[in-house]
Motif scaffolding. Structure first.
Motif, PDB file in Angstrom:
ATOM      1  N   ALA A   1       1.331  -9.983  -0.353  1.00 60.62           N
ATOM      2  CA  ALA A   1       2.160  -8.776  -0.268  1.00 60.62           C
ATOM      3  C   ALA A   1       2.511  -8.253  -1.656  1.00 60.62           C
ATOM      4  N   LEU A   2       2.884  -9.152  -2.554  1.00 56.08           N
ATOM      5  CA  LEU A   2       3.225  -8.727  -3.913  1.00 56.08           C
ATOM      6  C   LEU A   2       2.011  -8.185  -4.655  1.00 56.08           C
ATOM      7  N   ALA A   3       0.871  -8.854  -4.493  1.00 49.84           N
ATOM      8  CA  ALA A   3      -0.347  -8.387  -5.163  1.00 49.84           C
ATOM      9  C   ALA A   3      -0.736  -7.000  -4.666  1.00 49.84           C
ATOM     10  N   MET A   4      -0.670  -6.800  -3.359  1.00 50.18           N
ATOM     11  CA  MET A   4      -1.044  -5.509  -2.811  1.00 50.18           C
ATOM     12  C   MET A   4      -0.031  -4.426  -3.194  1.00 50.18           C
ATOM     13  N   LEU A   5       1.243  -4.782  -3.240  1.00 48.12           N
ATOM     14  CA  LEU A   5       2.264  -3.820  -3.634  1.00 48.12           C
ATOM     15  C   LEU A   5       2.113  -3.424  -5.103  1.00 48.12           C
ATOM     16  N   VAL A   6       1.892  -4.403  -5.969  1.00 50.97           N
ATOM     17  CA  VAL A   6       1.697  -4.109  -7.395  1.00 50.97           C
ATOM     18  C   VAL A   6       0.434  -3.292  -7.604  1.00 50.97           C
ATOM     19  N   TRP A   7      -0.629  -3.640  -6.909  1.00 41.22           N
ATOM     20  CA  TRP A   7      -1.885  -2.891  -7.021  1.00 41.22           C
ATOM     21  C   TRP A   7      -1.693  -1.456  -6.533  1.00 41.22           C
ATOM     22  N   GLY A   8      -0.972  -1.299  -5.438  1.00 43.28           N
ATOM     23  CA  GLY A   8      -0.708   0.044  -4.924  1.00 43.28           C
ATOM     24  C   GLY A   8       0.124   0.876  -5.880  1.00 43.28           C
ATOM     25  N   LEU A   9       1.120   0.263  -6.504  1.00 37.58           N
ATOM     26  CA  LEU A   9       1.948   1.001  -7.453  1.00 37.58           C
ATOM     27  C   LEU A   9       1.208   1.259  -8.760  1.00 37.58           C
ATOM     28  N   LEU A  10       0.336   0.341  -9.151  1.00 37.07           N
ATOM     29  CA  LEU A  10      -0.458   0.526 -10.365  1.00 37.07           C
ATOM     30  C   LEU A  10      -1.402   1.718 -10.223  1.00 37.07           C
TER      31      LEU A  10
END
Length: 99
Positions: free
Chosen positions: A57-66
């Motif tokens: 979840a954190l990886a996907m959230l950070v990737w989405g915000l990046l």
């Protein structure tokens, strides 16, 4: 569910991303798929489900915000879905009964 949503988003974004970014579409769309697949595999295996889902979840959230100015915001809903799954499945910590 999050894996299916992520795959649906990737399939929908694939033509646009390949046209716009070429070979970079592999990792632009691959990171969220790998994150969602990791959570799914951990769930099927029954091992380290909580921490794997949190990391996904954190990886996907950070990737989405990046990648928020481009295709990234499309991956925030699956990240929130994974985060919600973690919160819902956490065991409740009740106070120990008084003796």
């Amino acid at each position: 569910m999050a894996f299916a949503v992520t795959l649906g988003i990737v399939v929908a974004l694939l033509p646009f991303t390949v046209e716009d970014s070429g070979a970079a579409a592999t990792y632009l769309l691959g990171v969220p798929v790998v994150a969602a697949a990791g959570a799914l595999v951990a769930d099927f295996a029954g091992r380290a489900v909580g921490i794997t889902t949190v990391v996904a979840a954190l990886a996907m959230l950070v990737w989405g915000l990046l990648l928020a100015l481009g295709i990234g915001l499309w991956f925030v809903p699956p990240a929130l879905l994974l985060g919600t799954a973690v919160i819902v499945t956490m065991p409740s910590r009740r106070a120990a009964p008084e003796r």
